[in-house]
Enzyme design. Structure first.
Site, PDB file in Angstrom:
ATOM      1  N   LYS A   1     -10.491 -19.473 -36.106  1.00 19.62           N
ATOM      2  CA  LYS A   1      -9.391 -18.834 -35.368  1.00 19.62           C
ATOM      3  C   LYS A   1      -9.173 -19.560 -34.042  1.00 19.62           C
ATOM      4  CE  LYS A   1     -10.241 -14.319 -37.452  1.00 19.62           C
ATOM      5  NZ  LYS A   1     -10.906 -13.012 -37.353  1.00 19.62           N
TER       6      LYS A   1
ATOM      7  N   GLN B   1     -13.973  -9.167 -33.150  1.00 22.43           N
ATOM      8  CA  GLN B   1     -14.405  -9.636 -34.472  1.00 22.43           C
ATOM      9  C   GLN B   1     -15.353  -8.613 -35.095  1.00 22.43           C
ATOM     10  OE1 GLN B   1     -13.359 -12.534 -36.091  1.00 22.43           O
ATOM     11  NE2 GLN B   1     -14.490 -11.753 -37.840  1.00 22.43           N
TER      12      GLN B   1
ATOM     13  N   ASP C   1      -4.665  -7.775 -33.954  1.00 23.28           N
ATOM     14  CA  ASP C   1      -5.079  -7.515 -35.334  1.00 23.28           C
ATOM     15  C   ASP C   1      -4.267  -6.364 -35.940  1.00 23.28           C
ATOM     16  OD1 ASP C   1      -6.890  -9.208 -36.548  1.00 23.28           O
ATOM     17  OD2 ASP C   1      -8.631  -8.327 -35.534  1.00 23.28           O
TER      18      ASP C   1
END
Ligand code: NAP
Length: 285
Positions: A51, A95, A118
């Protein structure tokens, strides 16, 4: 047809890079994503690395904040509060999974929804459920973008999603069933308690697999000429595989995603897109 997520992702990333270059003078800086890593899963480290590399490639500023296993809920709360208040941070990514004992849901809810790249904050999931604009969870958004690129419209078709997690299956089912030209599918959402998974899958014009079980779906579970999108990522002795028996199923399909090289690269690209959109919204650009 093989749905080449890698190639499509690269093309979309190029467009994002160009837009970032155009925006930079007005913004006076690069769009910024901060990734919080507070978990011990080895795969998480690989995902975070990918990422961040994609961010750097697209001209974003990407920061990593790594916390040790001794980190307490309070430490993460303080960090999130600080990042919520920093102007140069457009997106925050927590994460998952976190170290045992940490409450990920409470922390996701603490994120400023405008920085939730997200799309997991209840406010943003609510916006998705209501059909309102907002950041969409990256993996299902990547699936929809891949279908769109290949001109595969689920509109008026029967779609079956296997797996109902909050990050993949459930938001994907909402997106496919949305009242929009690119969606408008009639959706069935399956899970481990579905009595006859085979029959449900066999009815699908569009079949989406997000179980996390290698070869869970065999050729006899797939309708002729179906579109199969395999989201599963399973580490096996044979390497990385999806949730379906790819070689056996491929000849029956109109289109199918490979694993790897299908949905995975699209997921990271949607993270870039969400970060760019968050940056534009926050800075009224
Ligand atoms: P998850 O949270 O473990 O959810 C799995 C879902 O599959 C659950 O809803 C479960 O049902 C259902 N399920 C499990 N076994 C089943 C069976 N035999 N029959 C029917 N349903 C079954 O997984 P996830 O986070 O959604 O991830 C799913 C897969 O996608 C994983 O392989 C993951 O690595 C992959 N993934 C890929 C990407 C990407 O970028 N390509 C991104 C995220 C995830 P219950 O709800 O009843 O337990």
């Amino acid at each position: 047809m093989l749905l080449d997520g890698k190639a499509v992702a690269m093309r979309l990333r190029e467009e994002i890079r160009t837009e970032v270059e155009t925006l930079r003078p007005a913004l006076g800086r690069a769009p910024g994503l901060t990734v919080i890593l507070a978990g011990g899963e080895p795969a998480s480290r690989v995902y975070v690395r990918n990422k961040r590399l994609a961010c750097q490639d697209a001209g974003f500023n990407s920061e990593l904040v790594e916390l040790p296993p001794s980190a307490a809920q309070r430490d993460l709360e303080r960090l999130i509060d600080k990042l919520n208040g920093l102007d140069e941070v457009d997106g925050i990514l927590l994460q998952l999974p976190l170290y045992p004992g940490l409450d990920s849901q409470a922390l996701l809810e603490r994120l400023d929804p405008s920085k939730d790249v997200d799309g997991f904050h209840p406010q943003n999931m609510g916006r998705l459920a209501l059909g309102l604009p907002g950041p969409r969870p990256c993996t299902p958004a990547g699936v929809m973008a891949l279908l769109k690129h290949y001109g595969l419209s689920p509109s008026g078709q029967r779609a079956v999603v296997v797996g109902r997690s909050n990050i993949v299956g459930k938001p994907l089912a909402l997106m496919l069933g949305a009242n929009s030209l690119e969606a408008n599918a009639t959706v069935t959402l399956c899970h481990s308690q579905t009595p006859d998974l085979r029959e449900e899958c066999r009815r699908a014009d569009f079949l989406f697999l997000a179980l996390g079980r290698p070869k869970a779906v065999s050729a006899d579970m797939v309708k002729d000429n179906a579109v199969v999108v395999d989201i599963g990522l399973n580490r096996t002795e044979q390497g990385l595989t999806g949730d379906c028996d790819f070689e056996a199923i491929r000849p029956k399909t109109t289109a199918i995603t490979p694993v790897p090289g299908g949905v995975g690269p699209m997921t990271v690209t949607m993270l870039l897109r969400n970060t760019l959109e968050a940056c534009k919204r926050r800075n009224k650009l």
